[in-house]
Design a protein around this motif. Structure first.
Motif, mmCIF file in Angstrom:
data_model
loop_
_atom_site.group_PDB
_atom_site.id
_atom_site.type_symbol
_atom_site.label_atom_id
_atom_site.label_comp_id
_atom_site.label_asym_id
_atom_site.label_seq_id
_atom_site.Cartn_x
_atom_site.Cartn_y
_atom_site.Cartn_z
ATOM 1 N N ILE A 130 0.859 -1.173 0.000
ATOM 2 C CA ILE A 130 0.000 0.000 0.000
ATOM 3 C C ILE A 130 0.900 1.229 0.000
ATOM 4 O O ILE A 130 1.697 1.414 0.917
ATOM 5 N N ASN A 131 0.769 2.044 -1.038
ATOM 6 C CA ASN A 131 1.648 3.190 -1.223
ATOM 7 C C ASN A 131 0.989 4.460 -0.692
ATOM 8 O O ASN A 131 0.080 5.006 -1.310
ATOM 9 N N PHE A 132 1.480 4.939 0.440
ATOM 10 C CA PHE A 132 0.930 6.141 1.055
ATOM 11 C C PHE A 132 1.288 7.405 0.284
ATOM 12 O O PHE A 132 0.727 8.463 0.548
ATOM 13 N N ASP A 133 2.199 7.309 -0.678
ATOM 14 C CA ASP A 133 2.506 8.461 -1.516
ATOM 15 C C ASP A 133 1.301 8.846 -2.376
ATOM 16 O O ASP A 133 1.236 9.955 -2.893
ATOM 17 N N GLU A 134 0.344 7.936 -2.513
ATOM 18 C CA GLU A 134 -0.871 8.225 -3.273
ATOM 19 C C GLU A 134 -1.764 9.235 -2.552
ATOM 20 O O GLU A 134 -2.600 9.874 -3.180
ATOM 21 N N LEU A 135 -1.606 9.331 -1.240
ATOM 22 C CA LEU A 135 -2.402 10.304 -0.484
ATOM 23 C C LEU A 135 -1.884 11.702 -0.799
ATOM 24 O O LEU A 135 -0.692 11.966 -0.698
ATOM 25 N N GLN A 136 -2.784 12.574 -1.153
ATOM 26 C CA GLN A 136 -2.400 13.935 -1.494
ATOM 27 C C GLN A 136 -2.214 14.763 -0.229
ATOM 28 O O GLN A 136 -2.963 14.627 0.729
ATOM 29 N N ASN A 137 -1.233 15.628 -0.252
ATOM 30 C CA ASN A 137 -0.984 16.607 0.804
ATOM 31 C C ASN A 137 -0.977 15.986 2.196
ATOM 32 O O ASN A 137 -1.911 16.164 2.972
ATOM 33 N N SER A 138 0.087 15.279 2.494
ATOM 34 C CA SER A 138 0.192 14.608 3.791
ATOM 35 C C SER A 138 0.213 15.588 4.960
ATOM 36 O O SER A 138 0.010 15.204 6.102
ATOM 37 N N ILE A 164 3.033 -6.749 9.455
ATOM 38 C CA ILE A 164 2.875 -5.361 9.034
ATOM 39 C C ILE A 164 4.270 -4.753 8.909
ATOM 40 O O ILE A 164 5.052 -4.810 9.860
ATOM 41 N N ILE A 165 4.585 -4.193 7.756
ATOM 42 C CA ILE A 165 5.903 -3.593 7.526
ATOM 43 C C ILE A 165 5.721 -2.118 7.171
ATOM 44 O O ILE A 165 5.016 -1.795 6.223
ATOM 45 N N VAL A 166 6.338 -1.242 7.943
ATOM 46 C CA VAL A 166 6.283 0.189 7.677
ATOM 47 C C VAL A 166 7.589 0.572 7.008
ATOM 48 O O VAL A 166 8.676 0.328 7.536
ATOM 49 N N CYS A 167 7.485 1.168 5.838
ATOM 50 C CA CYS A 167 8.701 1.617 5.126
ATOM 51 C C CYS A 167 8.443 2.921 4.409
ATOM 52 O O CYS A 167 7.360 3.440 4.430
ATOM 53 N N LEU A 179 -6.895 2.992 3.710
ATOM 54 C CA LEU A 179 -6.587 1.580 3.928
ATOM 55 C C LEU A 179 -7.783 0.693 3.610
ATOM 56 O O LEU A 179 -7.626 -0.389 3.037
ATOM 57 N N GLY A 180 -8.979 1.145 3.968
ATOM 58 C CA GLY A 180 -10.185 0.385 3.658
ATOM 59 C C GLY A 180 -10.357 0.188 2.162
ATOM 60 O O GLY A 180 -10.729 -0.895 1.693
ATOM 61 N N GLU A 181 -10.060 1.239 1.399
ATOM 62 C CA GLU A 181 -10.142 1.137 -0.061
ATOM 63 C C GLU A 181 -9.080 0.177 -0.597
ATOM 64 O O GLU A 181 -9.367 -0.670 -1.445
ATOM 65 N N LYS A 182 -7.870 0.308 -0.109
ATOM 66 C CA LYS A 182 -6.762 -0.513 -0.614
ATOM 67 C C LYS A 182 -6.906 -1.988 -0.226
ATOM 68 O O LYS A 182 -6.464 -2.870 -0.949
ATOM 69 N N LEU A 183 -7.510 -2.256 0.925
ATOM 70 C CA LEU A 183 -7.704 -3.638 1.365
ATOM 71 C C LEU A 183 -9.064 -4.183 0.925
ATOM 72 O O LEU A 183 -9.426 -5.296 1.273
ATOM 73 N N GLN A 210 -7.191 -20.287 3.375
ATOM 74 C CA GLN A 210 -6.289 -20.850 2.369
ATOM 75 C C GLN A 210 -4.886 -21.109 2.938
ATOM 76 O O GLN A 210 -3.990 -21.510 2.192
ATOM 77 N N LYS A 211 -4.717 -20.848 4.238
ATOM 78 C CA LYS A 211 -3.432 -21.025 4.930
ATOM 79 C C LYS A 211 -2.314 -20.217 4.258
ATOM 80 O O LYS A 211 -1.233 -20.725 3.958
ATOM 81 N N ILE A 212 -2.593 -18.947 4.046
ATOM 82 C CA ILE A 212 -1.650 -18.048 3.383
ATOM 83 C C ILE A 212 -1.143 -17.015 4.384
ATOM 84 O O ILE A 212 -1.936 -16.350 5.051
ATOM 85 N N ASP A 213 0.174 -16.888 4.484
ATOM 86 C CA ASP A 213 0.781 -15.813 5.265
ATOM 87 C C ASP A 213 0.540 -14.506 4.512
ATOM 88 O O ASP A 213 0.579 -14.470 3.278
ATOM 89 N N VAL A 214 0.317 -13.424 5.255
ATOM 90 C CA VAL A 214 0.063 -12.123 4.642
ATOM 91 C C VAL A 214 1.090 -11.117 5.151
ATOM 92 O O VAL A 214 1.320 -11.012 6.351
ATOM 93 N N GLN A 215 1.704 -10.411 4.204
ATOM 94 C CA GLN A 215 2.592 -9.298 4.526
ATOM 95 C C GLN A 215 1.951 -8.047 3.968
ATOM 96 O O GLN A 215 1.620 -7.992 2.781
ATOM 97 N N ILE A 216 1.757 -7.056 4.818
ATOM 98 C CA ILE A 216 1.206 -5.788 4.367
ATOM 99 C C ILE A 216 2.308 -4.744 4.511
ATOM 100 O O ILE A 216 2.739 -4.434 5.619
ATOM 101 N N LYS A 217 2.775 -4.245 3.366
ATOM 102 C CA LYS A 217 3.828 -3.236 3.357
ATOM 103 C C LYS A 217 3.194 -1.862 3.211
ATOM 104 O O LYS A 217 2.515 -1.589 2.221
ATOM 105 N N LEU A 218 3.409 -1.024 4.200
ATOM 106 C CA LEU A 218 2.865 0.329 4.211
ATOM 107 C C LEU A 218 3.963 1.280 3.732
ATOM 108 O O LEU A 218 4.665 1.900 4.521
ATOM 109 N N VAL A 219 4.103 1.379 2.433
ATOM 110 C CA VAL A 219 5.171 2.156 1.802
ATOM 111 C C VAL A 219 4.853 3.648 1.904
ATOM 112 O O VAL A 219 3.745 4.076 1.581
ATOM 113 N N GLY A 220 5.819 4.417 2.359
ATOM 114 C CA GLY A 220 5.657 5.855 2.484
ATOM 115 C C GLY A 220 5.113 6.295 3.835
ATOM 116 O O GLY A 220 5.107 7.487 4.135
ATOM 117 N N LEU A 221 4.667 5.350 4.652
ATOM 118 C CA LEU A 221 4.152 5.726 5.973
ATOM 119 C C LEU A 221 5.279 6.208 6.881
ATOM 120 O O LEU A 221 5.074 7.087 7.713
#
Length: 117
Positions: free
Chosen positions: A8-16, A114-117, A28-32, A59-70
């Protein structure tokens, strides 16, 4: 074990500088791809995050959520959103991820990260 990476690219949010927590929750609700009834508050986020996680748990799937730009927003949060509020939200998100893993533990062992980068 399969793994799903969601970036999820937080750079998409205008005027932080004018960003606030409700705007982040909406984003986040929209992206997820949360359902239409998502209330865009913390309690609704936790509930919908559990539903979001269930599909991968079954489905026994590990999930990584990368919060890019946060991380950039954390370093310079702006007037409507303090770094403390973001940290509190991230703690809530980590708790929701842990809770998701615990809730569906009977389906097997998998992890949400959850990965913040």
């Amino acid at each position: 074990m399969q793994q799903k990476i969601i970036q999820i690219n937080f750079d998409e949010l205008q005027n932080s500088q004018s960003l606030d927590l409700p705007e982040i929750l909406k984003f986040l609700g929209e992206k997820l791809d949360f359902p239409d009834y998502y209330g865009q508050n913390l309690d609704a986020f936790i509930d919908c995050f559990a539903e979001f996680g269930e599909q991968y748990a079954q489905q026994k799937i590990d999930v990584q959520i990368k919060l890019v730009g946060l991380q950039k927003i954390l370093e310079n949060p702006g007037k409507n959103l303090s770094a403390e509020k973001i940290q509190d939200f991230l703690a809530t998100l980590e708790d929701a991820a842990f809770s998701r893993d615990e809730t569906f533990a009977d389906l097997g062992e998998f992890h949400t990260k959850i990965i913040v980068c």
